[in-house]
Design a protein around this motif. Sequence first.
Motif, PDB file in Angstrom:
ATOM      1  N   CYS A  29     -44.402  14.384  10.460  1.00  0.00           N
ATOM      2  CA  CYS A  29     -45.771  13.705  10.434  1.00  0.00           C
ATOM      3  C   CYS A  29     -46.091  14.331   9.837  1.00  0.00           C
ATOM      4  O   CYS A  29     -47.278  13.192   8.399  1.00  0.00           O
ATOM      5  CB  CYS A  29     -46.225  12.702  11.438  1.00  0.00           C
ATOM      6  SG  CYS A  29     -47.103  13.901  12.679  1.00  0.00           S
ATOM      7  N   ASP A 293     -55.040   8.840   9.896  1.00  0.00           N
ATOM      8  CA  ASP A 293     -53.908   8.341   9.553  1.00  0.00           C
ATOM      9  C   ASP A 293     -53.323   7.609  11.222  1.00  0.00           C
ATOM     10  O   ASP A 293     -51.923   7.710  11.426  1.00  0.00           O
ATOM     11  CB  ASP A 293     -53.324  10.221   9.943  1.00  0.00           C
ATOM     12  CG  ASP A 293     -53.142  10.750   8.192  1.00  0.00           C
ATOM     13  OD1 ASP A 293     -53.197   9.887   7.286  1.00  0.00           O
ATOM     14  OD2 ASP A 293     -54.009  12.165   8.124  1.00  0.00           O
ATOM     15  N   GLU A 295     -53.291   5.303  12.306  1.00  0.00           N
ATOM     16  CA  GLU A 295     -52.311   3.556  12.929  1.00  0.00           C
ATOM     17  C   GLU A 295     -51.105   4.084  12.084  1.00  0.00           C
ATOM     18  O   GLU A 295     -50.020   3.783  12.780  1.00  0.00           O
ATOM     19  CB  GLU A 295     -53.511   2.990  11.434  1.00  0.00           C
ATOM     20  CG  GLU A 295     -54.311   1.845  12.185  1.00  0.00           C
ATOM     21  CD  GLU A 295     -53.288   1.398  13.617  1.00  0.00           C
ATOM     22  OE1 GLU A 295     -52.437   0.687  13.899  1.00  0.00           O
ATOM     23  OE2 GLU A 295     -54.702   1.695  14.680  1.00  0.00           O
ATOM     24  N   ARG A 296     -50.843   4.847  10.859  1.00  0.00           N
ATOM     25  CA  ARG A 296     -49.433   5.417  10.083  1.00  0.00           C
ATOM     26  C   ARG A 296     -48.945   6.257  11.678  1.00  0.00           C
ATOM     27  O   ARG A 296     -47.220   6.403  11.762  1.00  0.00           O
ATOM     28  CB  ARG A 296     -49.636   6.951   9.162  1.00  0.00           C
ATOM     29  CG  ARG A 296     -48.805   7.145   8.863  1.00  0.00           C
ATOM     30  CD  ARG A 296     -48.715   7.093   7.142  1.00  0.00           C
ATOM     31  NE  ARG A 296     -49.431   8.886   7.432  1.00  0.00           N
ATOM     32  CZ  ARG A 296     -49.102  10.409   7.626  1.00  0.00           C
ATOM     33  NH1 ARG A 296     -48.144  10.505   7.801  1.00  0.00           N
ATOM     34  NH2 ARG A 296     -50.045  10.878   7.393  1.00  0.00           N
ATOM     35  N   LYS A 298     -49.420   6.384  14.765  1.00  0.00           N
ATOM     36  CA  LYS A 298     -49.057   4.685  15.715  1.00  0.00           C
ATOM     37  C   LYS A 298     -47.357   4.303  15.707  1.00  0.00           C
ATOM     38  O   LYS A 298     -46.525   4.532  16.183  1.00  0.00           O
ATOM     39  CB  LYS A 298     -49.472   4.245  16.212  1.00  0.00           C
ATOM     40  CG  LYS A 298     -51.356   3.998  17.250  1.00  0.00           C
ATOM     41  CD  LYS A 298     -52.471   2.995  16.956  1.00  0.00           C
ATOM     42  CE  LYS A 298     -53.331   3.483  17.822  1.00  0.00           C
ATOM     43  NZ  LYS A 298     -54.388   2.870  17.557  1.00  0.00           N
ATOM     44  N   LYS A 299     -47.070   3.710  14.048  1.00  0.00           N
ATOM     45  CA  LYS A 299     -45.724   3.220  13.894  1.00  0.00           C
ATOM     46  C   LYS A 299     -44.894   3.606  14.119  1.00  0.00           C
ATOM     47  O   LYS A 299     -43.185   3.458  14.180  1.00  0.00           O
ATOM     48  CB  LYS A 299     -45.976   2.559  12.408  1.00  0.00           C
ATOM     49  CG  LYS A 299     -47.182   1.555  11.877  1.00  0.00           C
ATOM     50  CD  LYS A 299     -46.893   1.542  10.777  1.00  0.00           C
ATOM     51  CE  LYS A 299     -48.238   0.396  10.281  1.00  0.00           C
ATOM     52  NZ  LYS A 299     -48.910   0.081   8.599  1.00  0.00           N
ATOM     53  N   TYR A 300     -44.685   5.467  13.900  1.00  0.00           N
ATOM     54  CA  TYR A 300     -43.895   6.136  14.153  1.00  0.00           C
ATOM     55  C   TYR A 300     -43.102   6.430  15.918  1.00  0.00           C
ATOM     56  O   TYR A 300     -41.705   6.799  15.922  1.00  0.00           O
ATOM     57  CB  TYR A 300     -44.171   7.830  14.532  1.00  0.00           C
ATOM     58  CG  TYR A 300     -44.093   8.234  12.954  1.00  0.00           C
ATOM     59  CD1 TYR A 300     -43.606   8.791  12.116  1.00  0.00           C
ATOM     60  CD2 TYR A 300     -45.114   8.380  12.408  1.00  0.00           C
ATOM     61  CE1 TYR A 300     -43.078   8.570  10.539  1.00  0.00           C
ATOM     62  CE2 TYR A 300     -45.790   9.418  11.172  1.00  0.00           C
ATOM     63  CZ  TYR A 300     -44.351   8.696  10.970  1.00  0.00           C
ATOM     64  OH  TYR A 300     -44.965   9.900   8.995  1.00  0.00           O
ATOM     65  N   GLU A 302     -43.176   3.436  17.962  1.00  0.00           N
ATOM     66  CA  GLU A 302     -42.894   1.954  18.065  1.00  0.00           C
ATOM     67  C   GLU A 302     -41.502   1.404  18.690  1.00  0.00           C
ATOM     68  O   GLU A 302     -41.756   0.527  19.472  1.00  0.00           O
ATOM     69  CB  GLU A 302     -42.826   1.301  16.484  1.00  0.00           C
ATOM     70  CG  GLU A 302     -44.528   0.628  16.098  1.00  0.00           C
ATOM     71  CD  GLU A 302     -44.809  -0.397  15.359  1.00  0.00           C
ATOM     72  OE1 GLU A 302     -43.748  -0.439  14.792  1.00  0.00           O
ATOM     73  OE2 GLU A 302     -45.734  -0.682  14.396  1.00  0.00           O
ATOM     74  N   ASP A 303     -40.760   2.504  18.092  1.00  0.00           N
ATOM     75  CA  ASP A 303     -39.408   2.070  18.522  1.00  0.00           C
ATOM     76  C   ASP A 303     -39.571   2.634  19.996  1.00  0.00           C
ATOM     77  O   ASP A 303     -38.007   2.671  20.526  1.00  0.00           O
ATOM     78  CB  ASP A 303     -38.097   2.903  17.768  1.00  0.00           C
ATOM     79  CG  ASP A 303     -38.655   1.189  16.430  1.00  0.00           C
ATOM     80  OD1 ASP A 303     -38.662   0.252  16.571  1.00  0.00           O
ATOM     81  OD2 ASP A 303     -38.190   1.841  15.233  1.00  0.00           O
ATOM     82  N   LYS A 305     -39.839   2.728  22.864  1.00  0.00           N
ATOM     83  CA  LYS A 305     -40.254   1.671  24.195  1.00  0.00           C
ATOM     84  C   LYS A 305     -41.030   2.676  25.552  1.00  0.00           C
ATOM     85  O   LYS A 305     -41.519   2.081  26.336  1.00  0.00           O
ATOM     86  CB  LYS A 305     -39.296   0.620  24.749  1.00  0.00           C
ATOM     87  CG  LYS A 305     -38.877   0.153  23.416  1.00  0.00           C
ATOM     88  CD  LYS A 305     -39.987  -0.326  22.649  1.00  0.00           C
ATOM     89  CE  LYS A 305     -39.614  -1.531  21.477  1.00  0.00           C
ATOM     90  NZ  LYS A 305     -40.880  -2.176  20.550  1.00  0.00           N
TER      91      LYS A 305
END
Length: 650
Positions: A29, A293, A295-296, A298-300, A302-303, A305
């Motif tokens: 990242c 950075d 929010e970016r 956090k998106k990593y 998301e999958d 769970k």
Amino acid sequence: MSSIEKMMFADIAGIDTDLDAVLDIISSCGCFHMENAAAVHVSGSKTNAKRENPYTASLKLLSEIGTLTGIKLQKADCSDIRDSDIEKVREDIRSVRNRVQKMKAEVKKASDNLNAHTMALEQVLHLSGGEGVGSLSVDIEQIFACKHIKVRFGRLPTDSYEKLSYYEDKNFYFLAYGRDKEYVYGFCFAPLSEAEEIDGILESLYFDRIRLPDFVHGSADDAAKSLEKNVEDDKAEVEKRKKELADFIEQKRETLNKYFTKLKTMHDTFELREKVMMIRDKFYIVGFVPERDAERFKKYFEDLKSVSLVMKPCTENGEIETPVKLRNNKFAEPFSMFVDLYGLPAYNDINPTNFVAITYTLLFGIMFGDLGQGLVISLLGLLLWKWKKMTLGRIMERLGVSSMIFGTLYGSVFGYEELLDPMYESLGISFLPFKAIHSINNVLYSAIGIGIFIIIISVIVNMIMGLKEKNYTRALFSNNGLAGLVFYCSLLMLLLGGMLGLNVGGTAYVLGLIVLPLIIMFLREPLGELVKGKGFHIHESPGDFIAANFFECFEFLLGYATNTLSFVRVGGFVLSHAGMMSVVLALAEMSGGMSPVVMILGNLFVIALEGLLVGIQVLRLEFYEMFSRYYTGGGKAFKPVSVNYDEIIE
């Protein structure tokens, strides 16, 4: 504006089956600064996730291949290699290493044969005839096969050969066949019974024995022809083997770089386990992410769970020191190099890069003001940045522009002080250009004035930082706080009034604005505790307190004087620049036809010498006269996790 990036503290937790996926995200990242999770999570059953890295051995093999072939392993696109292919990659690396070793051995064998035949040919050629004898026509093998005569072939130094006549009574014969500048080559024949004595004589004459290889047969001419053919065949074989190796290396270069990139990525990612904490089947990872950075980042996740990511402001995390990432504008960015030299600021401290950029650029221009030389410095800086990507080059670009601006005000172009006079006359500006050499007092007074202004600004910055930290001793009562500022300004006004004949001062002025601030600085520590509500306390004995603070206050007084007078060097360099260029101009005038060459060399010398000295002196002013008043440094650098492809595992 220059500032310090706001950081978020990230706490990541999950089950061990997701650890590799999380580490892959962290390493790719480019925005996660990783810390040791054991420093935050406390548990009696915690363990470390680190174990032997399974990718080290393969990387070492790649390094060995790089050493054998001269390939410089570097990053390449390896998206076509899957994680499941790693075992095949390892097998291919071993195969390539073995093939390279075999081909290198074949090259060495061919080279050894070439060297052996070349050296033998060189020695056989010495038997082509000389010293009154013809070419050796007898089979060389037969000479060395004699049963009752000991034969030695070799060389004697020319001086030693002439001394052979001293041993005419000895039973041996030296037959010379060849000669060069230093040696005489030939055979020595001696009876077998006297061989040991003759060997001793030859050794005393520095005889260098040459052993002809077993593959030398026939007469000297026949042996030479045979060896010449062997040499030609060997050269062809060496070239053939080298070409085969070079072709194989070129064929495998891209593949090896892909293997290196994939394995190095997996190796460095695996090494991150050293900072991962395990509690039974759960892992914990902590670190820092810039707020911009977050929010970016956090998106990593998301999958994933089953992975928990908690982010909070750094003010809520006190266990680990928050790393620092400076955020600067384009003008000030290169000057962060100087801040790094002194030490990064703490997370809650001030980023001084803007202040450094402005003051350094202005002071350099004032001290080294020349329109032409400034242009050279700026162009040289541009070249260094474009060619070598040197941060110093970007700084030189800015310093050169500042030098050009002040050079225009001084009217100096490559040392010529009158070139810009017509321009100012046409504009009707009578007070420009400013001739420093004719206004020495004004230059020195202005330099001190600049120093006073910068010191006051530095004290004000320190006061702001002290109030921000609620450190009232620093902000209000110290020599670099409000008390020190009042004392310094009041003392300057008193001195200035005396110099100008103004009626400044009086008992109330001295007691209220000079003596009282000095007493406050003397009592700064107990006063700081009093303001915090802890009461007025002196923690050591009264005698120790008085002695220590008396000498510290005396040091403060000396510091005000020396720091202010230190800026006289600014004016000194303004004058020295004008003086050095006047010398260059005088030498050019004396040299007649060589004056252009003298001017060019003189300007280059001044740019190199004075530019370096001014740069160092301005940096000294930054560190000792400014940073010492408001800046402490000592921060920890923000280092996002990344794969280091420049590091080769050996």
